[in-house]
Write a protein that holds these residues in place. Sequence first.
Motif, PDB file in Angstrom:
ATOM      1  N   VAL A  67       0.863  -1.173   0.000  1.00  0.00           N
ATOM      2  CA  VAL A  67       0.000   0.000   0.000  1.00  0.00           C
ATOM      3  C   VAL A  67       0.907   1.233   0.000  1.00  0.00           C
ATOM      4  CG1 VAL A  67      -1.786   1.213   1.324  1.00  0.00           C
ATOM      5  CG2 VAL A  67      -1.780  -1.283   1.247  1.00  0.00           C
ATOM      6  N   PRO A  68       0.638   2.246  -0.823  1.00  0.00           N
ATOM      7  CA  PRO A  68      -0.543   2.389  -1.665  1.00  0.00           C
ATOM      8  C   PRO A  68      -0.577   1.341  -2.772  1.00  0.00           C
ATOM      9  CG  PRO A  68       1.091   4.004  -2.332  1.00  0.00           C
ATOM     10  CD  PRO A  68       1.614   3.336  -1.089  1.00  0.00           C
ATOM     11  N   PHE A  69      -1.770   1.115  -3.272  1.00  0.00           N
ATOM     12  CA  PHE A  69      -1.947   0.215  -4.399  1.00  0.00           C
ATOM     13  C   PHE A  69      -2.735   0.980  -5.452  1.00  0.00           C
ATOM     14  CE2 PHE A  69      -4.307  -3.536  -6.303  1.00  0.00           C
ATOM     15  CZ  PHE A  69      -3.191  -4.064  -6.951  1.00  0.00           C
TER      16      PHE A  69
ATOM     17  N   PRO B 184       1.978  -1.879  -6.734  1.00  0.00           N
ATOM     18  CA  PRO B 184       1.958  -1.717  -5.282  1.00  0.00           C
ATOM     19  C   PRO B 184       3.080  -0.793  -4.816  1.00  0.00           C
ATOM     20  CG  PRO B 184       3.078  -3.745  -5.862  1.00  0.00           C
ATOM     21  CD  PRO B 184       2.716  -3.077  -7.168  1.00  0.00           C
ATOM     22  N   GLY B 185       2.842  -0.104  -3.722  1.00  0.00           N
ATOM     23  CA  GLY B 185       3.870   0.758  -3.150  1.00  0.00           C
ATOM     24  C   GLY B 185       3.949   2.092  -3.867  1.00  0.00           C
TER      25      GLY B 185
END
Lengths: 227, 43
Positions: free
Chosen positions: A190-192, A202-203
Amino acid sequence: MVEQVAKSEESRVVIEVWSDLVCPWCYIGTHRLKAAIAQRPDPDRFEIVMRSFELDPTASREPETIEKAFIRSHGGTADQFLRAERQVQAIARSEGLEFSLDRLSASTFDLHRVSQYAAGQGHGDEFFSRVQDGFFTGTLNPYDPRALAGVAESVGLDAQRVRDILANDEYADRVRIDRADGLELGATGVPFVVIDRRVAAPGAQKVSTYGQMLEQAAGPVLSERAS
Amino acid sequence: MSEPSGGIQIVAALASGWCDPDSGVCHIETVDETTIADAGSEH
């Protein structure tokens, strides 16, 4: 004469961002994503939809300092935690973002419920981003219902409606469903970010990576040419 | 980068930093940002 080469009036592109308030990389990643959008000549095509991802569903409702909350949940020392925080702060500042170390941690479930209401009114990204920016710049206590109602009002939402939501459990199911949806779609970090339900990452990616994703999902950056 | 899952293609690996969906722990672990922050940190 200038001919618009690409399809500026093409369909809108929905960008879903699974995010949590307490996640520093969500703060940094969202700003990077918006920078990538701003670099395109067709930024109005893109609509960011905030999706809830509560990172710690067991978090206390009583705010405590971020280092106390982390050490209680994950162990380690305050020095180790603050060293990591300063590293993230350095990255944020290098990108022009304020990053206060003096933050509080608590359950973000109620914030997500209000975000769901805001999203339903078409102000989800604006509301969440203002809370997020206020939280990380140290100017907003997101666990104060009055503060959330104030932010809601500032983006055109009904403050009384927000107070009512905070006093009951509306939108609780939506928050949980969002989290489950994110995991089902493959959120390993996360964030996604999911663009047009076609490409995802992701990330907190680099601005250039988000730019490539936008291009992959929405087509190349528009250009103009004389004809 | 990966096989599409449910019609969605994961096009980038975990990068600059991320928070783990399961543990909630946030990480910094990329080569690019080791110039600013030491790699392998987590908090």
